[in-house]
Design an enzyme around this catalytic site. Structure first.
Site, mmCIF file in Angstrom:
data_model
loop_
_atom_site.group_PDB
_atom_site.id
_atom_site.type_symbol
_atom_site.label_atom_id
_atom_site.label_comp_id
_atom_site.label_asym_id
_atom_site.label_seq_id
_atom_site.Cartn_x
_atom_site.Cartn_y
_atom_site.Cartn_z
ATOM 1 N N HIS A 165 -6.030 -8.650 -0.017
ATOM 2 C CA HIS A 165 -6.107 -7.457 0.814
ATOM 3 C C HIS A 165 -6.987 -7.765 2.018
ATOM 4 C CE1 HIS A 165 -5.479 -3.112 1.116
ATOM 5 N NE2 HIS A 165 -6.665 -3.082 1.687
ATOM 6 N N GLU B 11 -4.055 1.662 -2.851
ATOM 7 C CA GLU B 11 -5.359 2.044 -2.272
ATOM 8 C C GLU B 11 -5.296 3.291 -1.386
ATOM 9 O OE1 GLU B 11 -7.397 -0.090 0.654
ATOM 10 O OE2 GLU B 11 -5.714 -0.153 2.034
ATOM 11 N N ASN B 12 -4.079 3.662 -0.923
ATOM 12 C CA ASN B 12 -3.948 4.852 -0.067
ATOM 13 C C ASN B 12 -3.103 5.937 -0.738
ATOM 14 O OD1 ASN B 12 -3.445 2.195 1.934
ATOM 15 N ND2 ASN B 12 -5.153 3.511 2.492
ATOM 16 N N ASP C 80 0.804 -1.230 0.000
ATOM 17 C CA ASP C 80 0.000 0.000 0.000
ATOM 18 C C ASP C 80 0.838 1.282 0.000
ATOM 19 O OD1 ASP C 80 -1.150 -2.340 1.167
ATOM 20 O OD2 ASP C 80 -2.850 -1.174 1.895
ATOM 21 N N HIS D 73 -10.182 0.672 0.390
ATOM 22 C CA HIS D 73 -10.258 2.121 0.160
ATOM 23 C C HIS D 73 -10.363 2.481 -1.332
ATOM 24 C CE1 HIS D 73 -9.677 3.223 4.319
ATOM 25 N NE2 HIS D 73 -8.601 2.457 4.402
#
Ligand SMILES: [Fe+2]
Ligand SMILES: [Fe+2]
Length: 272
Positions: A153, A39-40, A8, A68
């Protein structure tokens, strides 16, 4: 073939770790492919067209996501438009933008990448094991795919461990994401699948899993919100895993990668 997977990417520090180190590493290790969980990437929550472009431009081939995926509204159209971006494959079929798996021609290799979300201690989607079986059947390793990479994930180490066991011999790599802390169980499973329970994050480790320390510490101590979570801005660590495979797509070598920032460093040596 040789490829790397990085966990991530958290905010600017994470993106800088990728853009700073991936081009050189790609050359030094003769990497055929680079896959990154993003995702971040945009301010800690989701991704945008610009942050995705930043990662692709430095030599990343495929981006995976997680819980996310859709946090940033700007990201929804790029997730839908760009085939190189994957969100978990166990979202309800036909009702969510984007795709959860892709067979990519990268440097002449057919590489199947699957992104899937766990259900333990998370918002439950469809069964991740059924979803991965479906995707594996679409492009079997050694037959259609030269390599198969599964990004599981998930919060629970047990659920990720189980995915590794279930895919053993049918994937080149099963790697966990989401926890943002790398685990020390890097290994090749008996059937030839490289495995690590969590890849760790690309981001500033002088933080609470990538975020400025003050707000999460305040919430843990008081159960009250004081402000918003924002990504820590110190030097990020590029954190992930390096895999070499044989002609059947099974792993013959796997090593952690940790470059820059606060984590103890680990850089695979180039092989002739
Ligand atoms: Fe994450
Ligand atoms: Fe996550």
């Amino acid at each position: 073939m040789r490829f790397a997977f990085f966990g991530d990417v958290v905010g600017r520090s994470g993106r800088l770790a990728v853009t700073r180190h991936v081009p050189r590493l790609r050359e030094d290790l003769s990497l055929d492919a680079v896959i990154v969980n993003a995702e971040n990437a945009a301010g800690g929550f989701g991704l945008t067209r610009a942050t995705a472009a930043e990662l692709f431009d430095c030599g990343v081939d495929v981006l995976t996501l997680g819980n996310h995926s859709f946090d940033n509204p700007q990201g929804i159209t790029v997730i839908d438009d760009d085939q190189r971006i994957l969100r978990p494959c166990n979202y309800p079929a036909g009702q969510v933008p984007g795709r959860g798996a892709g067979l990519y021609d990268i440097g002449g290799y057919q590489i199947l990448v699957i992104n899937v979300l766990g259900r333990v201690f998370m918002d439950a989607l469809d069964d991740p094991f059924v979803a991965v079986e479906r995707e594996l059947a679409n492009a079997p390793l050694g037959d259609v795919a030269d390599a198969v990479i599964v990004d599981m994930h998930a919060e629970a180490t047990s659920e990720k461990n189980a995915m590794g066991v279930i895919c053993d011999g049918r994937a080149s790599l099963v790697v966990g994401t989401h926890q943002h802390i790398p685990t020390a169980d890097t290994r090749i499973l008996p059937g030839g699948t490289a495995y690590q329970t969590d890849a760790g994050m690309c981001g500033d480790y002088d933080s609470v899993i990538g975020m400025d320390k003050e707000e999460p510490v305040h919430r843990f101590k008081t159960r009250m919100r004081q402000g918003r979570f924002s990504p820590a801005s110190g030097e990020g660590t590029l954190c992930g895993i390096y895999v070499e495979t044989n002609s059947k797509g099974l792993a013959v070598r796997v090593e952690p990668i940790r470059i820059g920032g606060q984590l103890a460093q680990s850089r695979p040596k180039a092989q002739p």
